[in-house]
Design an enzyme around this catalytic site. Sequence first.
Site, mmCIF file in Angstrom:
data_model
loop_
_atom_site.group_PDB
_atom_site.id
_atom_site.type_symbol
_atom_site.label_atom_id
_atom_site.label_comp_id
_atom_site.label_asym_id
_atom_site.label_seq_id
_atom_site.Cartn_x
_atom_site.Cartn_y
_atom_site.Cartn_z
ATOM 1 N N GLY A 3 0.826 -1.197 0.000
ATOM 2 C CA GLY A 3 0.000 0.000 0.000
ATOM 3 C C GLY A 3 0.864 1.251 0.000
ATOM 4 O O GLY A 3 2.052 1.217 0.329
ATOM 5 N N CYS A 4 0.271 2.388 -0.373
ATOM 6 C CA CYS A 4 1.053 3.625 -0.481
ATOM 7 C C CYS A 4 1.527 4.123 0.876
ATOM 8 O O CYS A 4 2.706 4.469 1.045
ATOM 9 C CB CYS A 4 0.251 4.697 -1.211
ATOM 10 N N TYR A 5 0.638 4.167 1.876
ATOM 11 C CA TYR A 5 1.059 4.585 3.205
ATOM 12 C C TYR A 5 2.121 3.646 3.788
ATOM 13 O O TYR A 5 3.140 4.117 4.309
ATOM 14 C CB TYR A 5 -0.145 4.650 4.151
#
Length: 336
Positions: A147-149
Amino acid sequence: MQYNVAVVGAGGYTGVELIKILLDHPHFNLAYLSSSQGGEEISDLYPALKGVFSYKLKKTDVKEIADTCDLAFLALPHKNAMEVAKPLLDLGVKVVDLSADYRLRLENYEAFYTRHSDNEHLKEAVYGLVEIYKDEIQKARLIANPGCYPTATLLALIPFLPYIESRHSLIIDAKSGVSGAGKKCSQKTHYVSINENIFAYNPLKHRHAIEIKEKLELLGKEIYHINFVPHLLPLTRGMLVSIYAQLQTDIDPLEVLEDFYANEEFIRIKREPVDVKSVAGTHFCDIYAQKHGNTLFISSAIDNLLRGASSQAVANANLMMGLDASIAMPKIAAIP
């Protein structure tokens, strides 16, 4: 060497970012594009592609993908992705999944998402954080694209794991552009809600926190409390993560980062606090760190759609197919 690849879910933001990268890839041929409905002309969905690339999106057909492609990118929502990944893997197609379906242990996935229908392949999935798991990715046939986070957080935090206290809370203050929410508009992503505004969402309960915690534990560092708070910014793209931890030993934070990432082309260690505009449109992750007493501050910036999704997916695919991870990675941000 040429490889045929598919993009399943090509009509979304991460799908079109994949197309943009793959059109310039010297070894990957875009052989199959699909969407949930099928029938749309991709340049009608994204007029910027007119005169550059034309393709009438198909309705996803697993057998056709297997007959024509060596590898498939799944730019689909969670749950939908594993329904496509499972038969593709059974038919011998390599898969890079951009959803959450293969990122977590079964118990964590089912606690924070939904019931998992492909436990067999879940066990073989490799977490696609390129700088950390390069050797495993090269041998994999199923990649769980992070995921990006978690990408921005883990790349910033992992070099410091030997030096931080586990007993103290880890505070992660994260901010993302609106494109991270996808194409579908909601009350919070509506222009009149986000313009000239900023707000936290799902504070301390966001499901990316378990992804961060699980990956730290797999690297041998159990952090007892992770306080993760994401915020939405009035930006189209980009992500800034600020991390606060307590040190258990004296270190030079920038020296730690420079030593850890000495051979990594797409990690840039900064001497001043990082910003979003310098990475937007690129595969770079910029990281800065400093300490005050025992308090460690780390800040990282990425493009949420690229390093946090699509360019990272292509870097993973490069390694899976025996290529250099850096091939076709976007390097230059929009200036000014």
